[in-house]
Design a protein around this motif. Sequence first.
Motif, PDB file in Angstrom:
ATOM      1  N   LEU A   1      18.475   2.019   6.847  1.00  0.00           N
ATOM      2  CA  LEU A   1      17.256   2.825   6.768  1.00  0.00           C
ATOM      3  C   LEU A   1      16.836   3.264   8.163  1.00  0.00           C
ATOM      4  O   LEU A   1      16.790   2.449   9.087  1.00  0.00           O
ATOM      5  N   GLN A   2      16.510   4.528   8.321  1.00  0.00           N
ATOM      6  CA  GLN A   2      16.072   5.043   9.603  1.00  0.00           C
ATOM      7  C   GLN A   2      14.582   5.349   9.558  1.00  0.00           C
ATOM      8  O   GLN A   2      14.063   5.851   8.560  1.00  0.00           O
ATOM      9  N   ASP A   3      13.896   5.027  10.667  1.00  0.00           N
ATOM     10  CA  ASP A   3      12.465   5.320  10.811  1.00  0.00           C
ATOM     11  C   ASP A   3      11.625   4.671   9.716  1.00  0.00           C
ATOM     12  O   ASP A   3      10.659   5.256   9.223  1.00  0.00           O
ATOM     13  N   VAL A   4      12.010   3.466   9.309  1.00  0.00           N
ATOM     14  CA  VAL A   4      11.220   2.705   8.335  1.00  0.00           C
ATOM     15  C   VAL A   4      10.945   1.331   8.932  1.00  0.00           C
ATOM     16  O   VAL A   4      11.855   0.532   9.109  1.00  0.00           O
ATOM     17  N   VAL A   5       9.692   1.060   9.270  1.00  0.00           N
ATOM     18  CA  VAL A   5       9.320  -0.233   9.829  1.00  0.00           C
ATOM     19  C   VAL A   5       9.047  -1.209   8.689  1.00  0.00           C
ATOM     20  O   VAL A   5       8.754  -0.785   7.555  1.00  0.00           O
ATOM     21  N   PRO A   6       9.126  -2.524   8.934  1.00  0.00           N
ATOM     22  CA  PRO A   6       8.939  -3.501   7.847  1.00  0.00           C
ATOM     23  C   PRO A   6       7.611  -3.363   7.112  1.00  0.00           C
ATOM     24  O   PRO A   6       7.538  -3.623   5.910  1.00  0.00           O
ATOM     25  N   GLY A   7       6.556  -2.946   7.831  1.00  0.00           N
ATOM     26  CA  GLY A   7       5.248  -2.838   7.186  1.00  0.00           C
ATOM     27  C   GLY A   7       5.188  -1.806   6.073  1.00  0.00           C
ATOM     28  O   GLY A   7       4.290  -1.842   5.230  1.00  0.00           O
ATOM     29  N   ARG A   8       6.141  -0.869   6.051  1.00  0.00           N
ATOM     30  CA  ARG A   8       6.150   0.158   5.000  1.00  0.00           C
ATOM     31  C   ARG A   8       6.846  -0.318   3.735  1.00  0.00           C
ATOM     32  O   ARG A   8       6.830   0.374   2.715  1.00  0.00           O
TER      33      ARG A   8
ATOM     34  N   GLU B   1     -10.100  16.837  17.753  1.00  0.00           N
ATOM     35  CA  GLU B   1      -8.922  17.673  17.930  1.00  0.00           C
ATOM     36  C   GLU B   1      -7.686  16.852  18.273  1.00  0.00           C
ATOM     37  O   GLU B   1      -6.560  17.298  18.041  1.00  0.00           O
ATOM     38  N   MET B   2      -7.905  15.678  18.854  1.00  0.00           N
ATOM     39  CA  MET B   2      -6.815  14.791  19.223  1.00  0.00           C
ATOM     40  C   MET B   2      -7.117  13.381  18.745  1.00  0.00           C
ATOM     41  O   MET B   2      -8.237  13.091  18.301  1.00  0.00           O
ATOM     42  N   SER B   3      -6.123  12.529  18.856  1.00  0.00           N
ATOM     43  CA  SER B   3      -6.272  11.115  18.525  1.00  0.00           C
ATOM     44  C   SER B   3      -5.962  10.296  19.772  1.00  0.00           C
ATOM     45  O   SER B   3      -5.351  10.788  20.720  1.00  0.00           O
ATOM     46  N   LEU B   4      -6.371   9.034  19.774  1.00  0.00           N
ATOM     47  CA  LEU B   4      -5.996   8.162  20.885  1.00  0.00           C
ATOM     48  C   LEU B   4      -4.493   7.951  20.918  1.00  0.00           C
ATOM     49  O   LEU B   4      -3.883   7.876  21.983  1.00  0.00           O
ATOM     50  N   VAL B   5      -3.869   7.863  19.745  1.00  0.00           N
ATOM     51  CA  VAL B   5      -2.418   7.648  19.641  1.00  0.00           C
ATOM     52  C   VAL B   5      -1.825   8.711  18.733  1.00  0.00           C
ATOM     53  O   VAL B   5      -2.336   8.966  17.642  1.00  0.00           O
ATOM     54  N   GLY B   6      -0.747   9.319  19.182  1.00  0.00           N
ATOM     55  CA  GLY B   6      -0.085  10.342  18.378  1.00  0.00           C
ATOM     56  C   GLY B   6       1.021  11.012  19.163  1.00  0.00           C
ATOM     57  O   GLY B   6       1.328  10.626  20.301  1.00  0.00           O
ATOM     58  N   PRO B   7       1.653  12.050  18.601  1.00  0.00           N
ATOM     59  CA  PRO B   7       2.685  12.790  19.327  1.00  0.00           C
ATOM     60  C   PRO B   7       2.096  13.513  20.542  1.00  0.00           C
ATOM     61  O   PRO B   7       0.883  13.748  20.613  1.00  0.00           O
ATOM     62  N   ARG B   8       2.952  13.887  21.475  1.00  0.00           N
ATOM     63  CA  ARG B   8       2.499  14.601  22.658  1.00  0.00           C
ATOM     64  C   ARG B   8       1.952  15.969  22.269  1.00  0.00           C
ATOM     65  O   ARG B   8       2.541  16.683  21.468  1.00  0.00           O
ATOM     66  N   PRO B   9       0.795  16.394  22.833  1.00  0.00           N
ATOM     67  CA  PRO B   9       0.252  17.730  22.526  1.00  0.00           C
ATOM     68  C   PRO B   9       1.225  18.820  22.965  1.00  0.00           C
ATOM     69  O   PRO B   9       1.663  18.850  24.123  1.00  0.00           O
ATOM     70  N   ALA B  10       1.579  19.711  22.062  1.00  0.00           N
ATOM     71  CA  ALA B  10       2.621  20.700  22.327  1.00  0.00           C
ATOM     72  C   ALA B  10       2.029  22.021  22.785  1.00  0.00           C
ATOM     73  O   ALA B  10       0.931  22.426  22.370  1.00  0.00           O
ATOM     74  N   LEU B  11       2.760  22.705  23.657  1.00  0.00           N
ATOM     75  CA  LEU B  11       2.411  24.056  24.083  1.00  0.00           C
ATOM     76  C   LEU B  11       2.896  25.063  23.038  1.00  0.00           C
ATOM     77  O   LEU B  11       3.895  24.819  22.347  1.00  0.00           O
ATOM     78  N   PRO B  12       2.215  26.213  22.908  1.00  0.00           N
ATOM     79  CA  PRO B  12       2.633  27.206  21.896  1.00  0.00           C
ATOM     80  C   PRO B  12       4.082  27.651  22.052  1.00  0.00           C
ATOM     81  O   PRO B  12       4.798  27.792  21.057  1.00  0.00           O
TER      82      PRO B  12
ATOM     83  N   ASN C   1       5.846   6.313  10.381  1.00  0.00           N
ATOM     84  CA  ASN C   1       5.428   4.908  10.299  1.00  0.00           C
ATOM     85  C   ASN C   1       4.032   4.667  10.841  1.00  0.00           C
ATOM     86  O   ASN C   1       3.661   3.523  11.108  1.00  0.00           O
ATOM     87  N   ARG C   2       3.240   5.708  11.005  1.00  0.00           N
ATOM     88  CA  ARG C   2       1.916   5.568  11.617  1.00  0.00           C
ATOM     89  C   ARG C   2       1.057   4.583  10.846  1.00  0.00           C
ATOM     90  O   ARG C   2       1.090   4.509   9.633  1.00  0.00           O
ATOM     91  N   GLY C   3       0.289   3.833  11.610  1.00  0.00           N
ATOM     92  CA  GLY C   3      -0.590   2.824  11.037  1.00  0.00           C
ATOM     93  C   GLY C   3      -1.255   2.028  12.146  1.00  0.00           C
ATOM     94  O   GLY C   3      -0.931   2.170  13.330  1.00  0.00           O
ATOM     95  N   GLY C   4      -2.192   1.178  11.757  1.00  0.00           N
ATOM     96  CA  GLY C   4      -2.958   0.426  12.740  1.00  0.00           C
ATOM     97  C   GLY C   4      -2.119  -0.486  13.599  1.00  0.00           C
ATOM     98  O   GLY C   4      -2.344  -0.595  14.810  1.00  0.00           O
ATOM     99  N   ALA C   5      -1.134  -1.163  13.004  1.00  0.00           N
ATOM    100  CA  ALA C   5      -0.309  -2.104  13.773  1.00  0.00           C
ATOM    101  C   ALA C   5       0.510  -1.370  14.830  1.00  0.00           C
ATOM    102  O   ALA C   5       0.601  -1.817  15.981  1.00  0.00           O
ATOM    103  N   LEU C   6       1.100  -0.224  14.459  1.00  0.00           N
ATOM    104  CA  LEU C   6       1.888   0.542  15.426  1.00  0.00           C
ATOM    105  C   LEU C   6       0.993   1.092  16.529  1.00  0.00           C
ATOM    106  O   LEU C   6       1.361   1.071  17.711  1.00  0.00           O
ATOM    107  N   ASP C   7      -0.190   1.579  16.172  1.00  0.00           N
ATOM    108  CA  ASP C   7      -1.126   2.086  17.176  1.00  0.00           C
ATOM    109  C   ASP C   7      -1.516   0.995  18.165  1.00  0.00           C
ATOM    110  O   ASP C   7      -1.611   1.238  19.376  1.00  0.00           O
ATOM    111  N   ALA C   8      -1.748  -0.212  17.654  1.00  0.00           N
ATOM    112  CA  ALA C   8      -2.133  -1.323  18.537  1.00  0.00           C
ATOM    113  C   ALA C   8      -1.029  -1.649  19.526  1.00  0.00           C
ATOM    114  O   ALA C   8      -1.283  -1.898  20.708  1.00  0.00           O
ATOM    115  N   ARG C   9       0.232  -1.643  19.067  1.00  0.00           N
ATOM    116  CA  ARG C   9       1.356  -1.928  19.974  1.00  0.00           C
ATOM    117  C   ARG C   9       1.492  -0.832  21.029  1.00  0.00           C
ATOM    118  O   ARG C   9       1.792  -1.113  22.192  1.00  0.00           O
TER     119      ARG C   9
END
Length: 495
Positions: A267-274, A413-424, A471-479
Motif C-alpha cells: 500500500l502506498q501513501d496509507v498510514v496505519p491510522g487510516r 486562506e492558509m493552514s498551519l500545516v499543508g502543501p507548499r503554497p503554489a505560484l500560478p 493521510n492528513r489528520g491531527g497526528a500527522l500535523d502534530a509530527r
Amino acid sequence: MTTSSLTLPLPEQRQPPSSGHDTAAIPAPRSPWARVRADLMTWLVLNDLFAVALPAWVVAGVRRPEAALAVALTGLLMIVTAWLLGALGMDTIEQGSPSTGHLFTAGLATVPAAALLAGMPVAELLAGTSSTATPTETAVFMGLAVQVILAMAGRQVESAWLRRRRLEGYGLRRTLVIMGPGAQPMLTHLRRHPMDGFLIVGYLSSGQEASAHSATPVRSAQHIASVVRAEQIDVVMTVGSVLPEDLVTVMRGLESTQTRLIVAPGLQDVVPGRMSSLSITNGWTGVIAVRTRRTRALGKSLFDRLVGSLLLLAASPLLLVTALAVRLDSAGPAFYAQERVGREGVPFTMWKFRSMYSDADQRRDFVVSTGGDAGNEVMFKDRQDPRITRVGRTIRRLSIDELPQLLNVVRGEMSLVGPRPALPHEVEQYDAEARRRLLVKPGMTGLWQVSGRSDLSWASTVALDRHYVDNRGGALDARILAGTLRAVIGGKGAY
C-alpha cells in the motif's frame, strides 16, 4: 550472500542431520542484529531507570527522604506503565521510534497516583480546589515532569544513534523477502531507505513470481525453517500479493524460531491510522478511510484560526523588529505580497517579509537564464541567488520571512500545516497527481519543510504533498509541527 535474486537451496540439496531429528528443532545461531537488539534494550531500560532515579536523588538532597521515596515510586509507576503501553515494543527497539507518545500518556495516567503518593486528595486534584501545594506535592509533580522529559530525551538519543548507524550499514536486520506480484515498488523503497533497518539477503517467490524470476519458490515449512537457520534471518517479509497458502507455509516454518514475520501488501501513501480491522469468516481484512470526515476538517480550521491568532500575538515583537531590519537593510517595503494558489485553485494574496531587493521580480528571468536552479524542475530555487539581501539570508534560514503568513492563516486562506503554497505559473505545469496538492489549504509548514525544504526535487515535493493530502489528520500535523522546529534550527535546505 548478495542482494540479487538468488535461488536459495531446497532442503533436499543440503546434507540431512545425522541424528535424523527434525531440523526445525535445532536452534538458529545468534545473528548480529540479535546482539544489537540486546544492547538497545539494555540502553533503554537503564535510561528509563536513570530518568526515574535522578530526580529522586536530587529531591533526597534538598527535601525529606519520604518526598524522595514518593518521587521514585511515582517515576517507577510511570515507566512501568509506559512499558506496558509498548515503550519497549517493536516500534521502539527495531524501528527506532522514540515512543514519546507512550511516555506522555503514561505520565498523564500516573498523575492520580502521584497525588496519592504526595498525600494530596484526588478529589481536590480533579476539582482544582487545593489552595497551596505542600513541598512534597511540588516535589512529586515536578519530579514526574522531569522524569518524563529525561526518558524522552534518552530515547531521542537512542533513536538518532540507531538511524545514524543504519545509514553507515550497521544495525540492519537480515531479511528474507517472499515476493508476490506487484513486489517491485516496495523492494525499491526498501533499498532506498536503509534507516528502516532491512538488509535484503535473499528472495523466495510466490504465485506468478515463481515463473517470472529465478528465485526459488516457497516449498514447505521445513524449507523456510532451514533457510532461516542457515542464513541467520532476522525478518521474513512478504511483499506484494503472496498466495495465502504460501503465507501459511511461511508462518508454520517460523513457529520454532525468533524470526519476525512482516506482511507488506505494498500500500502506498496509507498510514496505519487510516486502517481499521474488519472481521470476516475465518479471518479479517482491513478498511481504509478514503475521505476526511467533515468534523475533522472543521476542527482543523478552528484550530488553525485560534492557534494562528495566538501565535500572531506572541510573535508581534519579533515581527516589528524584523520589519525594521528589512527596511534599514535595503530600499523598499518591509512586506512582500504575492499571488498564490489556494484550495481548489482559488488565488489569494500571500504575505511575507521582503527578503530580496525590490527589483527581484524583474531580474528573475536573468537569474534563471544563468542556470542557477537548485534542481527543482518546477519551483525555481538558487542557492546563491544574487537578489537576496543580507537580512534576507538570515530571515530565510530561520524561516522568519514566513511569519506574516499567520495573517493568511487567521483569514482562512492558509493552514498551519499543508502543501507548499503554489505560484500560478507552477500550477499551469501540474499533472493530475500534482493537482492533488490543491485539494487542501496550503500550509506555512508541511512534509516538504521537515524533509529537505528547497533541497528536494520536484518529484519528491509532489510525493510528500500527495502523502500529506491522502493521510492528513491531527497526528500527522502534530509530527510535522514538532519536526519543523528541528528543521528551522538546522537551517538545512533554506535559501
